[in-house]
Design a protein around this motif. Structure first.
Motif, mmCIF file in Angstrom:
data_model
loop_
_atom_site.group_PDB
_atom_site.id
_atom_site.type_symbol
_atom_site.label_atom_id
_atom_site.label_comp_id
_atom_site.label_asym_id
_atom_site.label_seq_id
_atom_site.Cartn_x
_atom_site.Cartn_y
_atom_site.Cartn_z
ATOM 1 N N LEU A 68 -1.135 0.742 -10.731
ATOM 2 C CA LEU A 68 -1.233 2.178 -11.078
ATOM 3 C C LEU A 68 -1.924 2.337 -12.427
ATOM 4 C CD1 LEU A 68 2.344 3.391 -10.100
ATOM 5 C CD2 LEU A 68 0.207 4.137 -9.035
ATOM 6 N N GLU A 117 0.830 -1.211 0.000
ATOM 7 C CA GLU A 117 0.000 0.000 0.000
ATOM 8 C C GLU A 117 0.861 1.256 0.000
ATOM 9 O OE1 GLU A 117 -3.025 -1.481 -0.996
ATOM 10 O OE2 GLU A 117 -3.502 0.529 -0.275
ATOM 11 N N ALA A 118 1.912 1.252 0.820
ATOM 12 C CA ALA A 118 2.791 2.430 0.887
ATOM 13 C C ALA A 118 3.479 2.651 -0.460
ATOM 14 C CB ALA A 118 3.815 2.259 2.005
ATOM 15 N N ARG A 176 0.616 11.204 -10.355
ATOM 16 C CA ARG A 176 -0.306 12.345 -10.491
ATOM 17 C C ARG A 176 0.455 13.633 -10.790
ATOM 18 N NH1 ARG A 176 -3.174 9.888 -6.190
ATOM 19 N NH2 ARG A 176 -4.924 8.720 -7.068
ATOM 20 N N PHE A 180 2.357 1.720 -3.342
ATOM 21 C CA PHE A 180 1.345 2.156 -4.306
ATOM 22 C C PHE A 180 1.040 3.649 -4.115
ATOM 23 C CE2 PHE A 180 -3.033 3.145 -5.411
ATOM 24 C CZ PHE A 180 -3.031 2.804 -6.761
ATOM 25 N N HIS A 181 0.809 4.057 -2.870
ATOM 26 C CA HIS A 181 0.386 5.449 -2.663
ATOM 27 C C HIS A 181 1.505 6.450 -2.965
ATOM 28 C CE1 HIS A 181 -3.674 4.607 -1.646
ATOM 29 N NE2 HIS A 181 -3.301 3.660 -0.820
ATOM 30 N N SER A 182 2.741 6.115 -2.632
ATOM 31 C CA SER A 182 3.814 7.065 -2.965
ATOM 32 C C SER A 182 3.997 7.140 -4.478
ATOM 33 C CB SER A 182 5.120 6.692 -2.255
ATOM 34 O OG SER A 182 5.565 5.401 -2.644
ATOM 35 N N ALA A 204 1.664 6.551 -6.711
ATOM 36 C CA ALA A 204 0.476 7.212 -7.289
ATOM 37 C C ALA A 204 0.626 8.734 -7.180
ATOM 38 C CB ALA A 204 -0.794 6.746 -6.579
ATOM 39 N N ARG A 205 1.178 9.196 -6.051
ATOM 40 C CA ARG A 205 1.389 10.643 -5.880
ATOM 41 C C ARG A 205 2.352 11.155 -6.966
ATOM 42 N NH1 ARG A 205 4.476 11.401 -1.629
ATOM 43 N NH2 ARG A 205 3.460 9.722 -0.473
ATOM 44 N N GLU A 236 -5.674 1.752 -11.925
ATOM 45 C CA GLU A 236 -6.448 2.633 -11.047
ATOM 46 C C GLU A 236 -6.309 4.123 -11.370
ATOM 47 O OE1 GLU A 236 -6.305 1.621 -6.912
ATOM 48 O OE2 GLU A 236 -6.379 -0.527 -7.351
#
Ligand code: DI6
Ligand code: FE
Length: 404
Positions: A159, A115-116, A126, A118-120, A122-123, A162
């Motif tokens: 990524l 999860e970590a 973006r 993925f979220h870093s 994804a940021r 989603e």
């Protein structure tokens, strides 16, 4: 019936070949579903076009969405302390040989949860999208074990599912030697070849890459990896001639490489090999700048040979911690002396070539409707400015509008 959108009164840079910028002064584009259906001057829009939606761009600039064809977006941690060490005199190679550098990011990546990661990532993705990117290549190379390489590739795939962006994945297990294989580089390459079969079977890999250098892997080791890639039908690309000339680009060309990347130490013979193989030269001014390299890639020789040049962010925590494709365009011009049009083609049409994607990078009927709308009159403005807020107003991804 596919959704049809008509974009009118755009300043259009299509990057069609044969004319500067593929320029159309007062242009229009019709998208149908995920594809572009029609492109031309606004005055020529066929009277019988029935669009479900129509946008008057009022003279704003419309370009293909950008393609960032070389990134290492998935990793844990950061390396700001290493930056300070380098400012105090340590070199990138010294830090790497002392077990820091790539290997410190490997430790942080292995310690991070899915999860970590993925979220870093994804940021970061973006942020790239905010400057007009609609396709990004993401390399593994900070896991360096069967489990962690596959995990990073799976995060990259997620990524792509989603976020409204196309993700191409590249397996880069041959990035650095992990501590558990110290002194056993050949054994590590054998292991990496085994992992590649598994990653391929799981649909995690679009291409195979390696780091061919004195702090990476030898040409002979890369050759074994590429032979395995060929058996699996996977295309190859290579970090070649970044810190020294190992003949990596010529080797990659023998395997029909999609691209050879970095290339500061590229020799004339390797340029000829790349030209004959149709490999793209991916220039990475962020790494050149951040490592304070002084040896320029042979841009004029590449130009003379007709080797297509791409430009990418090379986003990674060690040698290019940037998320700004537009800054890279500016640096490609200021540092490498590309023309603004070459820098743009390098982030659009030629970047698509470097990923083996024939369906994007230009605005033309039949290609994917990946577009970017800019607060600008001409794309040269984006290569000229640096820093500051993004002039990207919105992106269209596969025909669907997104706010940038
Ligand atoms: N060359 C680079 O510039 C990146 N990888 C590579 O092979 C740097 C990777 C890092 O320092 O973390
Ligand atoms: Fe890289």
């Amino acid at each position: 019936m596919n959704h049809r959108t008509l974009w009118r009164h755009a300043r259009l840079a299509t990057f069609a070949t044969g004319q500067p910028w593929g320029w159309i002064d007062d242009g229009a584009v019709l998208t149908e579903g995920a594809r572009t259906a029609w492109v031309g001057t606004d005055a020529d829009v066929p009277a019988d076009i029935r669009a479900d939606a129509e946008h008057d761009l009022g003279g704003a600039l419309l370009t293909p969405g950008l393609v960032d064809c070389h990134t290492h977006l998935v990793y844990g941690g950061e390396r700001a302390a290493e930056f300070e060490q380098r400012l105090q005199g340590a070199t990138y190679e010294q830090i790497a040989r002392a077990g820091g550098g790539i290997r410190s990011t490997v430790a942080a990546t292995r310690a991070a949860s899915d999860e970590a990661l993925f979220h870093s990532a994804a940021r970061r993705a973006r942020a790239l999208m905010g400057e007009g990117v609609t396709t990004v290549e993401i390399k593994s190379g900070y896991g360096l074990s069967a489990e962690h390489e596959a995990r990073c590739l799976a995060v990259a795939r997620r990524l792509g599912r989603e976020l409204p962006i196309t993700v191409c994945t590249t397996s880069l297990a041959a990035h650095a030697l992990p501590p558990e294989y110290a002194g056993r580089a050949d054994d590590y390459v054998d292991a990496a070849i085994g992992w590649l079969h598994d990653q391929h079977a799981r649909g995690l890999v679009d291409a195979v890459d390696g780091f061919c250098d004195t702090i990476g892997f030898t040409a002979a080791q890369v050759e074994r990896l590429f032979t395995a890639a060929r058996t699996l039908g996977l295309p190859v690309k290579l970090h070649a001639e970044q810190l020294s000339d190992q003949g990596g680009a010529a080797l990659a060309a023998r395997f029909g490489a999609l691209s050879c990347d970095h290339l500061e130490h590229l020799s004339p013979q390797s340029i000829a090999a790349m030209r004959d193989a149709g490999s793209v030269a991916v220039l990475l001014p962020g790494a050149y700048y951040f490592l304070r390299d002084t040896r320029l890639p042979p841009v004029q020789a590449l130009r003379d040979a007709g080797v297509p040049m791409a430009v990418a962010t090379d986003h990674n925590p060690g040698s290019s911690p940037t998320l700004s494709p537009l800054l890279m365009m500016n640096m490609a011009c200021t540092l490498f002396r590309l023309t603004p049009e070459e820098a743009w083609r390098g982030f659009t049409a030629n970047a698509a070539l470097a990923l083996g994607l024939k369906d994007r990078g230009r605005i033309a009927p039949g290609l994917r409707a990946d577009l970017a709308v800019w607060d600008a009159e001409h794309p040269r403005e984006m290569a000229y400015r640096f820093g500051g807020p993004s002039p990207c107003r919105r992106v269209v991804v596969g025909g669907v509008e997104r706010n940038a």
